[in-house]
Design a protein around this motif. Structure first.
Motif, mmCIF file in Angstrom:
data_model
loop_
_atom_site.group_PDB
_atom_site.id
_atom_site.type_symbol
_atom_site.label_atom_id
_atom_site.label_comp_id
_atom_site.label_asym_id
_atom_site.label_seq_id
_atom_site.Cartn_x
_atom_site.Cartn_y
_atom_site.Cartn_z
ATOM 1 N N GLY A 21 84.700 43.651 0.231
ATOM 2 C CA GLY A 21 85.138 44.983 -0.175
ATOM 3 C C GLY A 21 86.299 45.086 -1.133
ATOM 4 O O GLY A 21 87.185 45.903 -0.925
ATOM 5 N N ASP A 22 86.339 44.283 -2.157
ATOM 6 C CA ASP A 22 87.307 44.557 -3.215
ATOM 7 C C ASP A 22 86.672 44.204 -4.559
ATOM 8 O O ASP A 22 85.663 43.516 -4.626
ATOM 9 N N ASN A 23 87.281 44.705 -5.616
ATOM 10 C CA ASN A 23 86.672 44.572 -6.942
ATOM 11 C C ASN A 23 86.487 43.125 -7.376
ATOM 12 O O ASN A 23 85.435 42.768 -7.909
ATOM 13 N N TRP A 24 87.466 42.250 -7.169
ATOM 14 C CA TRP A 24 87.322 40.870 -7.614
ATOM 15 C C TRP A 24 86.212 40.157 -6.858
ATOM 16 O O TRP A 24 85.461 39.368 -7.430
ATOM 17 N N THR A 25 86.091 40.428 -5.577
ATOM 18 C CA THR A 25 85.060 39.776 -4.767
ATOM 19 C C THR A 25 83.672 40.167 -5.249
ATOM 20 O O THR A 25 82.781 39.320 -5.380
ATOM 21 N N LEU A 53 91.717 34.434 -7.469
ATOM 22 C CA LEU A 53 90.384 33.837 -7.413
ATOM 23 C C LEU A 53 90.265 32.884 -6.237
ATOM 24 O O LEU A 53 89.273 32.922 -5.496
ATOM 25 N N SER A 54 91.260 32.061 -6.028
ATOM 26 C CA SER A 54 91.264 31.123 -4.914
ATOM 27 C C SER A 54 91.146 31.870 -3.584
ATOM 28 O O SER A 54 90.389 31.476 -2.692
ATOM 29 N N ASP A 55 91.889 32.952 -3.456
ATOM 30 C CA ASP A 55 91.849 33.765 -2.237
ATOM 31 C C ASP A 55 90.463 34.368 -2.021
ATOM 32 O O ASP A 55 89.931 34.341 -0.907
ATOM 33 N N ARG A 56 89.845 34.911 -3.064
ATOM 34 C CA ARG A 56 88.525 35.538 -2.926
ATOM 35 C C ARG A 56 87.449 34.505 -2.594
ATOM 36 O O ARG A 56 86.577 34.735 -1.760
ATOM 37 N N LEU A 57 87.510 33.337 -3.244
ATOM 38 C CA LEU A 57 86.533 32.284 -2.948
ATOM 39 C C LEU A 57 86.707 31.771 -1.517
ATOM 40 O O LEU A 57 85.725 31.514 -0.817
ATOM 41 N N ARG A 58 87.952 31.651 -1.067
ATOM 42 C CA ARG A 58 88.215 31.237 0.313
ATOM 43 C C ARG A 58 87.633 32.247 1.302
ATOM 44 O O ARG A 58 86.971 31.889 2.275
ATOM 45 N N LYS A 59 87.856 33.520 1.020
ATOM 46 C CA LYS A 59 87.362 34.585 1.894
ATOM 47 C C LYS A 59 85.830 34.583 1.959
ATOM 48 O O LYS A 59 85.237 34.726 3.025
ATOM 49 N N LEU A 60 85.186 34.398 0.805
ATOM 50 C CA LEU A 60 83.720 34.356 0.767
ATOM 51 C C LEU A 60 83.175 33.115 1.473
ATOM 52 O O LEU A 60 82.123 33.170 2.109
ATOM 53 N N THR A 61 83.915 32.015 1.376
ATOM 54 C CA THR A 61 83.502 30.788 2.056
ATOM 55 C C THR A 61 83.680 30.934 3.565
ATOM 56 O O THR A 61 82.764 30.640 4.342
ATOM 57 N N GLU A 62 84.820 31.430 3.988
ATOM 58 C CA GLU A 62 85.072 31.639 5.418
ATOM 59 C C GLU A 62 84.111 32.675 6.006
ATOM 60 O O GLU A 62 83.745 32.586 7.172
ATOM 61 N N GLY A 63 83.708 33.643 5.199
ATOM 62 C CA GLY A 63 82.794 34.678 5.657
ATOM 63 C C GLY A 63 81.340 34.246 5.682
ATOM 64 O O GLY A 63 80.467 35.013 6.093
ATOM 65 N N GLY A 64 81.046 33.035 5.225
ATOM 66 C CA GLY A 64 79.678 32.528 5.262
ATOM 67 C C GLY A 64 78.822 32.934 4.074
ATOM 68 O O GLY A 64 77.618 32.704 4.068
#
Length: 159
Positions: A21-25, A53-64
């Motif tokens: 739920g954010d624009n970069w993601t 970018l690192s934060d968004r990729l981490r979040k997407l990875t942790e979120g599956g």
């Protein structure tokens, strides 16, 4: 309720937004579906800071949504690949882009055209009922609470 607690709500939209739920993601996901996999390529295309970018990729990875896979050992470098959970977001991205094409395009029109490979026609994605095959719109749907959540959700059942 604070944004960081949004995933605790008994709402599938809120729980989904906690991950995407954010624009970069959403832009990272868009690029994933366009074939981008590597950190530097995401950064170059998006113009986002390395930290964000690192934060968004981490979040997407942790979120599956993404898998982080090594493609080089010395030095170790990774790429990000959509999981089946991530690939299932494609209709969301297509419908969002289609909405933007219809309502937000400038005089030059939509920047991308999606072509259905099988029939070679421009894609016009629609929501269909899996049971009867009919195209459905918001006014064609009734929403009901799951018995487990009865009385715990404030909902307007008018579509």
């Amino acid at each position: 309720m604070r944004w960081q607690d949004i995933d605790q709500q008994p709402c599938s939209v809120a729980r989904s937004l906690a991950i995407i739920g954010d624009n970069w993601t959403l832009l990272v996901l868009r690029d994933c579906f366009l074939g981008v996999r590597r950190f530097d390529d995401f950064q170059q295309r998006l113009g986002v800071t390395r930290h964000v970018l690192s934060d968004r990729l981490r979040k997407l990875t942790e979120g599956g949504i993404l898998d982080k896979v090594a493609y080089q050992q010395r030095p170790v470098r990774h790429e990000y690949r959509l999981t089946s959970m991530g690939r299932d977001l494609y209709p969301v991205i297509v419908h969002l882009a289609q909405w933007g094409d219809q309502y937000l395009a400038d005089d030059h029109g939509a920047p991308l055209t999606r072509i259905h490979k099988q029939c070679e026609h421009t894609l016009q994605a629609q929501l269909h009922c899996r049971h009867c095959g009919e195209t459905v719109a918001a006014q064609d749907i009734r929403v009901e609470e799951n018995a487990h959540w009865k009385g715990k959700i404030l909902m307007n059942n008018q579509g």
